[in-house]
Enzyme design. Structure first.
Site, short mmCIF file in Angstrom:
data_model
loop_
_atom_site.label_atom_id
_atom_site.label_comp_id
_atom_site.label_asym_id
_atom_site.label_seq_id
_atom_site.Cartn_x
_atom_site.Cartn_y
_atom_site.Cartn_z
N SER A 254 16.15 2.75 -0.91
CA SER A 254 15.50 3.13 -2.16
C SER A 254 16.43 3.91 -3.07
O SER A 254 16.08 4.21 -4.19
CB SER A 254 14.24 3.94 -1.86
N HIS B 157 14.37 -4.10 -2.44
CA HIS B 157 13.60 -2.86 -2.32
C HIS B 157 12.10 -3.11 -2.44
O HIS B 157 11.60 -3.49 -3.50
CB HIS B 157 14.08 -1.86 -3.38
N GLU C 256 12.22 -4.92 -5.95
CA GLU C 256 13.32 -4.62 -6.87
C GLU C 256 14.58 -5.22 -6.26
O GLU C 256 14.90 -4.95 -5.10
CB GLU C 256 13.45 -3.09 -6.93
N ASN D 59 12.89 4.55 -8.66
CA ASN D 59 12.98 5.95 -8.26
C ASN D 59 13.66 6.83 -9.30
O ASN D 59 13.48 8.05 -9.30
CB ASN D 59 13.64 6.08 -6.90
N1 CAA Z 1 -1.24 -1.78 4.80
C1 CAA Z 1 -1.91 -2.91 4.40
N2 CAA Z 1 -2.93 -2.90 3.53
C2 CAA Z 1 -3.33 -1.70 3.04
C3 CAA Z 1 -2.71 -0.48 3.43
C4 CAA Z 1 -1.63 -0.57 4.37
N3 CAA Z 1 -0.95 0.54 4.78
N4 CAA Z 1 -3.32 0.53 2.77
C5 CAA Z 1 -4.30 -0.01 2.02
N5 CAA Z 1 -4.29 -1.35 2.16
C6 CAA Z 1 -5.17 -2.32 1.49
C7 CAA Z 1 -6.60 -2.17 1.94
O1 CAA Z 1 -6.84 -2.90 3.13
C8 CAA Z 1 -7.36 -2.73 0.74
O2 CAA Z 1 -7.37 -4.16 0.78
P1 CAA Z 1 -8.60 -5.03 0.17
O3 CAA Z 1 -8.60 -4.77 -1.31
O4 CAA Z 1 -8.24 -6.42 0.55
O5 CAA Z 1 -9.82 -4.49 0.85
C9 CAA Z 1 -6.49 -2.32 -0.46
O6 CAA Z 1 -5.19 -2.05 0.09
C10 CAA Z 1 -7.01 -1.10 -1.15
O7 CAA Z 1 -7.13 -0.05 -0.17
P2 CAA Z 1 -8.26 1.06 -0.17
O8 CAA Z 1 -9.50 0.52 -0.83
O9 CAA Z 1 -8.38 1.61 1.23
O10 CAA Z 1 -7.66 2.27 -0.97
P3 CAA Z 1 -7.17 2.35 -2.48
O11 CAA Z 1 -7.91 1.45 -3.39
O12 CAA Z 1 -7.14 3.80 -2.75
O13 CAA Z 1 -5.66 1.79 -2.40
C11 CAA Z 1 -3.35 2.15 -2.24
C12 CAA Z 1 -4.72 2.35 -1.57
C13 CAA Z 1 -3.06 0.65 -2.37
C14 CAA Z 1 -2.32 2.79 -1.32
C15 CAA Z 1 -3.40 2.83 -3.67
O14 CAA Z 1 -3.84 4.15 -3.56
C16 CAA Z 1 -2.07 2.79 -4.38
O15 CAA Z 1 -1.68 1.79 -4.96
N6 CAA Z 1 -1.32 3.94 -4.34
C17 CAA Z 1 0.00 4.05 -4.93
C18 CAA Z 1 1.00 3.46 -3.97
C19 CAA Z 1 2.39 3.53 -4.50
O16 CAA Z 1 2.68 4.00 -5.59
N7 CAA Z 1 3.31 3.03 -3.68
C20 CAA Z 1 4.72 3.04 -3.99
C21 CAA Z 1 5.34 4.26 -3.40
S1 CAA Z 1 7.05 4.33 -3.79
C22 CAA Z 1 7.79 3.40 -2.59
O17 CAA Z 1 7.20 2.89 -1.68
C23 CAA Z 1 9.23 3.15 -2.73
C24 CAA Z 1 10.18 4.25 -2.68
O18 CAA Z 1 11.33 3.94 -2.76
C25 CAA Z 1 9.85 5.67 -2.51
#
Ligand code: CAA
Length: 293
Positions: A122, A150, A162, A200
């Site tokens: 990342s 990424h 990415e 990032n």
């Molecule tokens: N693995 C697989 N599926 C998952 C999961 C996981 N760990 N967590 C949630 N899901 C799925 C759920 O099963 C659900 O699927 P359906 O719609 O088919 O039922 C869907 O995602 C939505 O989940 P929830 O209803 O439980 O919860 P939510 O609506 O609050 O969504 C979230 C959870 C998708 C994590 C949402 O909160 C979100 O998008 N958060 C932001 C995440 C983000 O910004 N990620 C990037 C981080 S930066 C990074 O990764 C890179 C870096 O370099 C730092």
């Protein structure tokens, strides 16, 4: 476009067998999505599959087929020839330059000559990683086959990959990696090999600023998160997101941004550093800005 045509056909990009190095949340997520898409083909995978079957998105037979495509390799998998037929490998170990360099030198020594060496880093420079991809037996560099790939957590849900060419990356390698990411159902953006890439460089100063707002008493953690969640429609507030990503990862990315640009606007928050020193790493350790049971 040729890219979208490639994404429609099953294996026109020539990627049939994929290896993933690293079995953390990113490595397992990448394996799972790759196994769902790839034509030929652990507990977390079973949980993910179980959920899809329960929701009616997949039947038992399809779930078993996906499961059978993922095989855990042994510790010495590379040396023991378990990766002999791999077309593309995605390294997804922790953000530690020395560890990644060792892995890239091992991959360059043991993978078949055509294989693409991708990293889910990342923030670490791809040109630096590519320079360590030297076949230890022949002394030949495989830097041209290295590319940044990424993913975002949770990998099965987040639609982006990415793509980052190292200075050394071959154009054909970049295009094959792009086609494969599209076949995994992801949208691809491309970034130059600069600190933090696109994602990032923008996200981490935002999270860091939220932590500085907390440590300087601007507001409570709940009010900071609620403001961004409801005021800007973010799915998670920045402090919840920091816990979700891992505070150690957030700190290490800020340190890379600061070190490589020399710009004090990237100075990591003191509180962030203290939390990591205390072992409060966020969701994965049970304690971050919030407590997880
Ligand atoms: N693995 C697989 N599926 C998952 C999961 C996981 N760990 N967590 C949630 N899901 C799925 C759920 O099963 C659900 O699927 P359906 O719609 O088919 O039922 C869907 O995602 C939505 O989940 P929830 O209803 O439980 O919860 P939510 O609506 O609050 O969504 C979230 C959870 C998708 C994590 C949402 O909160 C979100 O998008 N958060 C932001 C995440 C983000 O910004 N990620 C990037 C981080 S930066 C990074 O990764 C890179 C870096 O370099 C730092």
């Amino acid at each position: 476009s040729p890219a979208s045509k490639r994404s429609l056909s099953t294996d026109a990009d020539g990627i049939d067998k994929v290896a993933v190095i690293g079995a953390g949340q990113m490595g397992i997520g990448i394996s799972y999505v790759a196994a769902k898409q790839i034509t030929k083909g652990l507990q977390f995978v079973d949980t993910l599959l179980g959920k899809e079957v329960k929701k009616g998105k997949m039947n038992n037979e399809e779930a078993n087929r996906v499961r059978s495509r993922i095989k855990a390799a042994s510790e010495n998998g590379l040396q023991d020839g378990e990766f002999a037929e791999v077309d593309l490998v995605v390294e997804a170990v922790s953000e530690n330059l020395a560890v990644k360099q060792t892995i890239f030198s091992q991959l360059a020594t043991h993978l078949p000559p055509h294989a693409i060496l991708a990293s889910n880093t990342s923030s670490i420079s791809l040109s630096t990683l590519a320079a360590s991809a030297i076949d230890q037996k022949t002394g030949q560099s495989r830097a041209r086959q290295v590319v940044g790939f990424h993913f975002f957590n949770p990998v099965p849900v987040m639609k982006l990959v990415e793509l980052i060419p190292a200075l050394q990356t071959d154009r054909s390698v970049l295009e094959t990696a792009r086609g494969f990411a599209e076949r995994m159902g992801k949208t691809v953006t491309q970034s130059a090999d600069t600190p933090g890439f696109i994602s990032n460089r923008l996200l981490m100063p935002f999270i860091n600023e939220a932590i500085i707002a907390l440590e300087t008493g601007v507001a409570t953690k709940e009010d900071i998160d609620t403001t961004l969640k409801l005021g800007m429609n973010h799915p998670m507030g920045p402090l919840t997101l920091a816990d979700f990503i891992g505070l150690d990862t957030c700190l290490s990315i800020m340190e890379v941004l600061m070190r490589e640009t020399g710009d004090s606007k990237y100075r990591p928050s003191v509180l962030l550093g203290r939390m990591v020193s205390a072992g409060y790493l966020g969701k994965k350790s049970g304690q971050g800005f919030y407590t997880y049971t």
